[in-house]
Scaffold this active site. Structure first.
Site, PDB file in Angstrom:
ATOM      1  N   ASP A   1       1.963  -1.238  11.806  1.00 34.19           N
ATOM      2  CA  ASP A   1       0.613  -1.644  11.390  1.00 34.19           C
ATOM      3  C   ASP A   1       0.287  -3.086  11.787  1.00 34.19           C
ATOM      4  OD1 ASP A   1       0.080   0.840  10.287  1.00 34.19           O
ATOM      5  OD2 ASP A   1       0.890   0.284   8.327  1.00 34.19           O
TER       6      ASP A   1
ATOM      7  N   LYS B   1       0.832  -1.213   0.000  1.00 35.32           N
ATOM      8  CA  LYS B   1       0.000   0.000   0.000  1.00 35.32           C
ATOM      9  C   LYS B   1       0.864   1.259   0.000  1.00 35.32           C
ATOM     10  CE  LYS B   1      -3.068   0.827   3.507  1.00 35.32           C
ATOM     11  NZ  LYS B   1      -3.120   2.169   4.117  1.00 35.32           N
ATOM     12  N   SER B   2       1.868   1.299   0.848  1.00 35.51           N
ATOM     13  CA  SER B   2       2.727   2.488   0.923  1.00 35.51           C
ATOM     14  C   SER B   2       3.375   2.782  -0.426  1.00 35.51           C
ATOM     15  CB  SER B   2       3.841   2.264   1.947  1.00 35.51           C
ATOM     16  OG  SER B   2       3.304   2.189   3.242  1.00 35.51           O
TER      17      SER B   2
END
Ligand code: S3P
Length: 453
Positions: A331, A32-33
């Site tokens: 996360d 995602k990053s």
């Protein structure tokens, strides 16, 4: 890329039940990053960037929409995405608001990117994003000359108006945050001179690595104490990258890794996981807990280390997870707490203050979920202890409040695959923000997920 991400859809409760064994080989979707950054940097660079392996989650698509609104051409082309960027310094003032839905990374990095432009940009998001603190990004932007207009101080919705010419700054990031580091560096792209970020604790380094790949002049120095100084020369050329490959997301792989460890008889291979050392804290921790995780076929892909992970059901024992490891697994604490619920003894996690400002107050949400499912635990201001029950007996049976947080939903669904009683989550829709394939992959490995009442 249609639709408005911050329009809430009806909640979809979901339940998971104890599985017999998880088996098979899966490939997790793109990181995602890195996917956010691929749209941002491809959109700002001159010329064409082709991205393969991009995460097509709602968060990332919101970033793509925003870059389109500011002049980038972005199209899906078969299995890849083609971006024709505007060129550094050439973003257009967007028509309408930029709607980031649930996406903290997309909104904060874009605030940096547009902050130094002499035009007005308005940011909106869903209920979760509108609760999150933006001051951490707005404070350095103000130092650069950016005006902020917000109804509620430093919360969305808000508008930014950049100065004629932004002032370069040297900024010491007060919390361990890759988003803050990145926002300042991105503002530096349209600022004359050197913009410098001092990072006392190293966080994920995708921005500095990728900016260099797109042709920016970035200089990184690390002193003897590990303090990093990242200096970016503004107003240089950025050029599209002909073939940009996004590795698989280790933060998504984490759910499948923990599921395989907890469910008896499991043997799962997860292919193409990013192994950048700023992201591998969970694997290190699980191995200390006794997890059988084999790192197979390590290789380079898209300028990063990647590998396949072969994970077999393992007896885990409680450990102390030091605060200094938090940035490399920030996360992953919700799913680590779930793993700890099945470990022999107590796991103590420290340095968790940043969990309070994620998509939900993740520390409180995890503690409430553990409580609802009969897991012995204690929550401190910035720490959590969890005492496990290795056979999962008596665990489960609860309904978990997800507070629009995808990682809370997935973590507790993983718990239900191993606990003696099923676990329900009040809403699974947010999983699509980061890992739309989650339910399909779990079912494909033999896990049972079903609508909950
Ligand atoms: C991210 C940085 C982290 C992380 C988030 C993604 C990024 O946030 O939690 O999911 O891509 O830069 P913080 O910078 O707030 O720690």
């Amino acid at each position: 890329m249609t639709g408005h991400a911050s329009t809430p859809s009806a909640p979809r409760p979901l339940l998971s039940r104890r599985a017999s064994a998880l088996r098979g080989t899966v490939k997790v979707p793109g990181d995602k990053s890195i996917s956010h950054r691929a749209f941002l940097f491809g959109g700002i660079a001159a010329g064409r960037t082709r991205v393969t392996g991009l995460l097509e989650g709602e968060d990332v698509l919101a970033t793509g929409r925003a870059m389109r609104q500011m002049g980038a051409a972005i199209e899906r082309d078969g299995g890849s995405w083609v971006i024709d960027g505007v060129g550094n310094g050439c973003l257009l003032e967007p028509e309408g608001v930029l709607d980031f839905g649930n996406a903290g990374t997309g909104s904060r990095l874009t605030m940096g990117l547009v902050g130094a432009y002499d035009f007005t940009t308005t940011f909106v998001g869903d209920a979760s994003l509108s609760r999150r603190p933006m001051g951490r990004v707005l404070d350095p932007l103000r130092e650069m000359g950016v005006q902020v207009l917000a109804r509620s101080r430093d919360r969305l919705p808000l508008s930014l108006k950049g100065p004629r010419v932004a002032a370069p700054i040297t900024y010491r990031v007060p919390m361990a945050s890759a988003q803050v580091k990145s926002a300042v560096l991105l503002a530096g792209l349209n600022t004359p001179g050197l913009t410098t970020v001092v990072e006392p604790v190293m966080t994920r380094d995708h921005t500095e690595k990728m900016l260099e790949g797109f042709g920016a002049s970035v200089h990184v120095e690390t002193d003897a104490k590990g303090v990093r100084t990242i200096a970016l020369t503004g107003q240089g050329d950025l050029k599209g990258v002909a073939d940009f490959v996004v590795p698989g997301d280790p933060s998504s792989a984490a759910f499948l890794v923990v599921a395989a460890l907890l469910v008896e008889g499991s043997d799962v291979t997860i292919e193409n996981a990013l192994m950048n050392p700023t992201r591998t804290g969970l694997i290190e921790t699980l191995r200390e807990m006794g997890a059988d995780i084999e790192i197979v076929n390590p290789r380079r892909s898209g300028g990063e280390d990647v590998a396949d992970l072969r994970v077999r059901h393992s007896a885990l024992r409680g450990v102390r997870v030091p605060a200094m490891r938090a940035p490399s697994m920030i996360d992953e604490y919700p799913v680590l707490a779930v793993a700890a619920a099945f470990a022999q003894g107590t796991t103590r996690m420290e340095g968790l203050d940043e969990l309070r400002v994620k998509e939900s107050d993740r520390l409180a949400a995890v503690a409430a979920g553990l409580l609802a499912n009969g897991v012995e635990h204690e929550e401190g201001e910035d720490w959590l202890t969890v005492t496990g029950r290795p056979d999962g007996s008596g665990l489960g049976g609860g309904m978990v409040a997800t507070h629009l947080d995808h990682r809370i939903a997935m973590s507790f669904l993983v718990m239900g695959l191993a606990s003696s009683k099923p676990v329900s989550v009040d809403d699974a829709t947010m999983i699509a923000t980061s890992f739309p394939e989650f339910e399909g992959l779990v079912a494909g490995l033999g896990g049972v997920l079903e609508p909950a009442g």
